[in-house]
Design an enzyme around this catalytic site. Structure first.
Site, PDB file in Angstrom:
ATOM      1  N   HIS A 178     -12.040   8.510  -0.134  1.00  0.00           N
ATOM      2  CA  HIS A 178     -12.986   9.585   0.152  1.00  0.00           C
ATOM      3  C   HIS A 178     -12.254  10.851   0.594  1.00  0.00           C
ATOM      4  O   HIS A 178     -11.229  10.760   1.275  1.00  0.00           O
ATOM      5  CB  HIS A 178     -13.853   9.085   1.321  1.00  0.00           C
ATOM      6  CG  HIS A 178     -15.252   9.564   1.330  1.00  0.00           C
ATOM      7  ND1 HIS A 178     -15.922   9.844   2.505  1.00  0.00           N
ATOM      8  CD2 HIS A 178     -16.124   9.790   0.328  1.00  0.00           C
ATOM      9  CE1 HIS A 178     -17.149  10.213   2.221  1.00  0.00           C
ATOM     10  NE2 HIS A 178     -17.303  10.191   0.914  1.00  0.00           N
TER      11      HIS A 178
ATOM     12  N   THR B  75     -28.624  10.178   1.112  1.00  0.00           N
ATOM     13  CA  THR B  75     -27.893  10.063   2.383  1.00  0.00           C
ATOM     14  C   THR B  75     -28.770   9.607   3.541  1.00  0.00           C
ATOM     15  O   THR B  75     -28.293   8.948   4.458  1.00  0.00           O
ATOM     16  CB  THR B  75     -27.238  11.429   2.681  1.00  0.00           C
ATOM     17  OG1 THR B  75     -26.413  11.753   1.567  1.00  0.00           O
ATOM     18  CG2 THR B  75     -26.415  11.420   3.951  1.00  0.00           C
TER      19      THR B  75
ATOM     20  N   HIS C 232     -28.790   4.891   0.863  1.00  0.00           N
ATOM     21  CA  HIS C 232     -28.927   4.410   2.254  1.00  0.00           C
ATOM     22  C   HIS C 232     -30.241   3.664   2.421  1.00  0.00           C
ATOM     23  O   HIS C 232     -31.172   3.793   1.622  1.00  0.00           O
ATOM     24  CB  HIS C 232     -28.776   5.592   3.223  1.00  0.00           C
ATOM     25  CG  HIS C 232     -27.332   5.838   3.541  1.00  0.00           C
ATOM     26  ND1 HIS C 232     -26.711   5.299   4.639  1.00  0.00           N
ATOM     27  CD2 HIS C 232     -26.372   6.510   2.861  1.00  0.00           C
ATOM     28  CE1 HIS C 232     -25.427   5.647   4.633  1.00  0.00           C
ATOM     29  NE2 HIS C 232     -25.187   6.384   3.559  1.00  0.00           N
TER      30      HIS C 232
ATOM     31  N   HIS D  53     -44.656 -27.486   4.121  1.00  0.00           N
ATOM     32  CA  HIS D  53     -43.553 -26.971   3.296  1.00  0.00           C
ATOM     33  C   HIS D  53     -42.424 -28.005   3.190  1.00  0.00           C
ATOM     34  O   HIS D  53     -41.879 -28.241   2.118  1.00  0.00           O
ATOM     35  CB  HIS D  53     -42.989 -25.679   3.906  1.00  0.00           C
ATOM     36  CG  HIS D  53     -43.858 -24.482   3.698  1.00  0.00           C
ATOM     37  ND1 HIS D  53     -43.359 -23.260   3.338  1.00  0.00           N
ATOM     38  CD2 HIS D  53     -45.205 -24.324   3.801  1.00  0.00           C
ATOM     39  CE1 HIS D  53     -44.347 -22.388   3.229  1.00  0.00           C
ATOM     40  NE2 HIS D  53     -45.479 -23.014   3.510  1.00  0.00           N
TER      41      HIS D  53
HETATM   42  C1  HCA Z   1     -20.565  10.439   4.480  1.00  0.00           C
HETATM   43  C2  HCA Z   1     -21.838  10.648   3.709  1.00  0.00           C
HETATM   44  C3  HCA Z   1     -21.962   9.768   2.495  1.00  0.00           C
HETATM   45  C4  HCA Z   1     -21.091  10.244   1.367  1.00  0.00           C
HETATM   46  C5  HCA Z   1     -21.239   9.478   0.090  1.00  0.00           C
HETATM   47  C6  HCA Z   1     -20.188   9.780  -0.968  1.00  0.00           C
HETATM   48  C7  HCA Z   1     -23.466   9.833   2.131  1.00  0.00           C
HETATM   49  O1  HCA Z   1     -20.503   9.504   5.267  1.00  0.00           O
HETATM   50  O2  HCA Z   1     -19.637  11.197   4.330  1.00  0.00           O
HETATM   51  O3  HCA Z   1     -19.260  10.544  -0.731  1.00  0.00           O
HETATM   52  O4  HCA Z   1     -20.302   9.222  -2.072  1.00  0.00           O
HETATM   53  O5  HCA Z   1     -24.175   8.877   2.395  1.00  0.00           O
HETATM   54  O6  HCA Z   1     -23.887  10.869   1.637  1.00  0.00           O
HETATM   55  O7  HCA Z   1     -21.645   8.413   2.809  1.00  0.00           O
HETATM   56 CU    CU Z   2     -23.252   7.034   2.940  1.00  0.00          CU
END
Ligand code: HCA
Ligand code: CU
Length: 378
Positions: free
Chosen positions: A72, A167, A196, A288
């Site tokens: 990342h 997110t 999420h 059950h």
């Molecule tokens: C974060 C946010 C992230 C990024 C997802 C990604 C999200 O923790 O930086 O870079 O693919 O949920 O938007 O996890």
């Molecule tokens: Cu995320």
């Protein structure tokens, strides 16, 4: 069904769960287990955070046997360089551009500034020979025009794939499906989703994204991640096998996945959690239990053995205050090791014996005994 891959993000998103910080050894162990579960795209961390994170990411990347490794990075040239030094195959650059983000995260920056940062970071990553995933953070609260313009900036700069992040977990399956379909048309490239679970819809949204033709779905073991986490790898892969006839994943290793998270983070799924929870294959009411004894199909969507678990047939505990304590039970003592699941049965009016899974600790066994005998209500 269009081909797709699961990207496991336990080692990055999962580390954002409250209280979780993996050591390098933990990460390597989890990576190897994910590889044997047949996951071939793994996000291992965010090396730009610190020199230590960079070193851990590099060691983890170097220990990969066959999975492609993604790391990342914020949209900065420095963070992209950290990813390159850490020896990733892919960099996952992310940025957000909606009003909430501009106000809360980049107070003095305009949209054009964010676009410029994204462009520079992607160009740099391509120069360094990295494959680039570009994520629009908070895509679910971003107007389409902004998603479109930022996505095109990233693609023109050389990004290989666009990821849309829900997110704060507010998409419904139908919305998710429509947005993925629209993104495929708009960008003409592979689309990834990062979903999420704030409203408990991450699994349903993942299946909807697959139906819409998404190429990559993010998940983590037991769904661990920021707040309520993201799509659960275990639930998703089981649903794929049982509902979509997708047999790519080694589901018999699910108990090991659960165990490794428990040992490295202390997190244990709650009893009701689908698939991994203690009660997921426990049958309780006498009706059950009898039916399942005749044919387990009566109350099971599939046999637990197919995912490395076993069934538990129990019967309702005696009423609170029952004087019939079992002869052989010593409250507070650990149980014999070796049983594969918590098991107990009634023999006459009282419970005669209880065996705990050897993986369950003494405190938990004491709690279960109390619960069985109605000494506590939890
Ligand atoms: C974060 C946010 C992230 C990024 C997802 C990604 C999200 O923790 O930086 O870079 O693919 O949920 O938007 O996890
Ligand atoms: Cu995320």
């Amino acid at each position: 069904m269009k081909p797709f891959q699961i990207l496991d993000a336990t080692l990055r998103e999962g580390e954002q769960q409250s209280g979780v910080r993996f050591t390098c050894e933990d990460k390597i162990r989890i990576l190897h287990l994910l590889e044997s579960y047949q996951i071939d795209l793994i996000e291992v961390g965010h090396p730009g955070i610190s020199a230590l994170d960079e070193e851990i990411c590099r060691k983890v990347a170097q220990s990969a046997r066959r999975a492609q490794i993604l790391m990342h990075a914020r949209a900065t040239v420095e963070e992209v360089h950290a990813v390159k030094r850490a020896k990733a195959d892919w960099v996952g650059i992310w940025a957000s551009i909606n009003d909430v983000s501009i106000q809360t995260k980049f107070s003095h920056h305009q949209e054009s500034y964010i676009q410029e940062k994204v462009q520079q970071a992607v160009i740099e990553a391509k120069k360094l020979g990295l494959q680039v995933r570009f994520t629009i953070e908070d895509a679910s609260r971003t107007e389409w025009e902004k998603i479109s313009s930022l996505g095109h900036v990233a693609l023109q700069a050389g990004a290989d794939r666009i990821s849309l992040a829900d997110t704060v977990g507010i998409w419904e399956p139908d919305t998710c499906k429509k947005i993925v379909t629209r993104a495929i048309e708009e960008f003409g490239c592979e689309i990834e989703v990062h979903l999420h679970n704030d409203l408990g819809l991450a699994q349903a949204n993942a299946l909807a994204a697959i139906d819409a033709g998404a190429s990559v779905i993010d998940a983590t073991i037991l769904g661990i991640g920021e707040r309520a986490g993201i799509t659960d790898l275990i639930q998703l892969t089981v649903a794929l096998q049982k509902l979509r006839n997708d047999h790519r994943y080694s589901l018999d290793r699910i108990p090991e996945l659960v165990q490794v998270i428990r040992l490295t983070t202390g997190y244990r799924p709650d009893e009701l959690r689908p698939i991994a929870g203690q009660n997921a294959f426990t049958h309780t009411s006498a009706y059950h239990v009898q039916a399942v004894k005749r044919n387990s199909k009566a109350y099971e969507p599939f046999p637990p053995e197919t995912i490395g678990r076993t069934r538990l047939l129990e019967e309702k505990r005696p009423p609170i205050g029952s004087p019939k304590l079992p002869v052989s039970l010593q409250v507070g003592k650990p149980f014999p090791k070796g049983a594969s699941e918590l098991q107990y049965h009634r023999d006459g009016p009282g419970i005669r014996w209880v065996m705990m899974d050897s993986r369950v600790d003494e405190r938990a066994s004491f709690y279960v005994i109390q619960r069985i005998f109605g000494l506590c209500d939890l």
